[in-house]
Enzyme design. Structure first.
Site, PDB file in Angstrom:
ATOM      1  CB  ALA A  70      -0.922   0.010   1.217  1.00  0.00           C
ATOM      2  CB  CYS A  71       2.205   3.615  -1.870  1.00  0.00           C
ATOM      3  SG  CYS A  71       1.616   3.577  -3.572  1.00  0.00           S
ATOM      4  CG  ASN A  72       0.528   8.921  -0.325  1.00  0.00           C
ATOM      5  OD1 ASN A  72      -0.035   8.693   0.738  1.00  0.00           O
ATOM      6  ND2 ASN A  72       1.553   9.736  -0.434  1.00  0.00           N
ATOM      7  CB  SER A 122      -2.913   5.034   1.881  1.00  0.00           C
ATOM      8  OG  SER A 122      -3.259   6.309   1.343  1.00  0.00           O
TER       9      SER A 122
END
Length: 106
Positions: A9-11, A41
């Site tokens: 998961a990232c932005n 996210s």
């Protein structure tokens, strides 16, 4: 269905999508039976419910979420090493994720 499922998961889920591809190539080369996917996210909870991953790896830019997620989840949660993330080192990130799964199962 794959033996192990890894969630990144990232932005926005964009940079981790590239890392997913590199991790999948490393897994195939190593003969690992894994499913790897990326999420934004703001979609973590939804993806956790749908996919039931064995581990959640967070991009360094969302490391602030780690403490809360570790408290509420019963799967390992860790922040991807910043150097491995920056270099898109799929092999190292894959090994880190699998190590967390193995440690939980031990």
């Amino acid at each position: 269905m794959a033996e192990k499922t890894i969630m990144l998961a990232c932005n926005a889920g964009m940079s981790t999508s590239l890392l997913v591809t590199k991790m999948q190539k490393a897994a195939e080369a190593d003969g690992q039976d894994v499913t790897i996917f990326a999420a934004a996210s703001n979609d973590i909870n939804n993806q956790l419910e749908q996919q039931h991953p064995d581990v959640l790896m967070l991009g360094p830019q969302v490391r602030y979420m780690a403490a809360d997620l570790k408290k509420k989840l019963d799967i390992p949660v860790d922040v991807i090493n910043m150097q491995d993330y920056g270099l898109m080192n799929g092999e190292k990130v894959l090994k880190a994720a699998l190590k967390l799964i193995d440690e939980k199962e031990a």
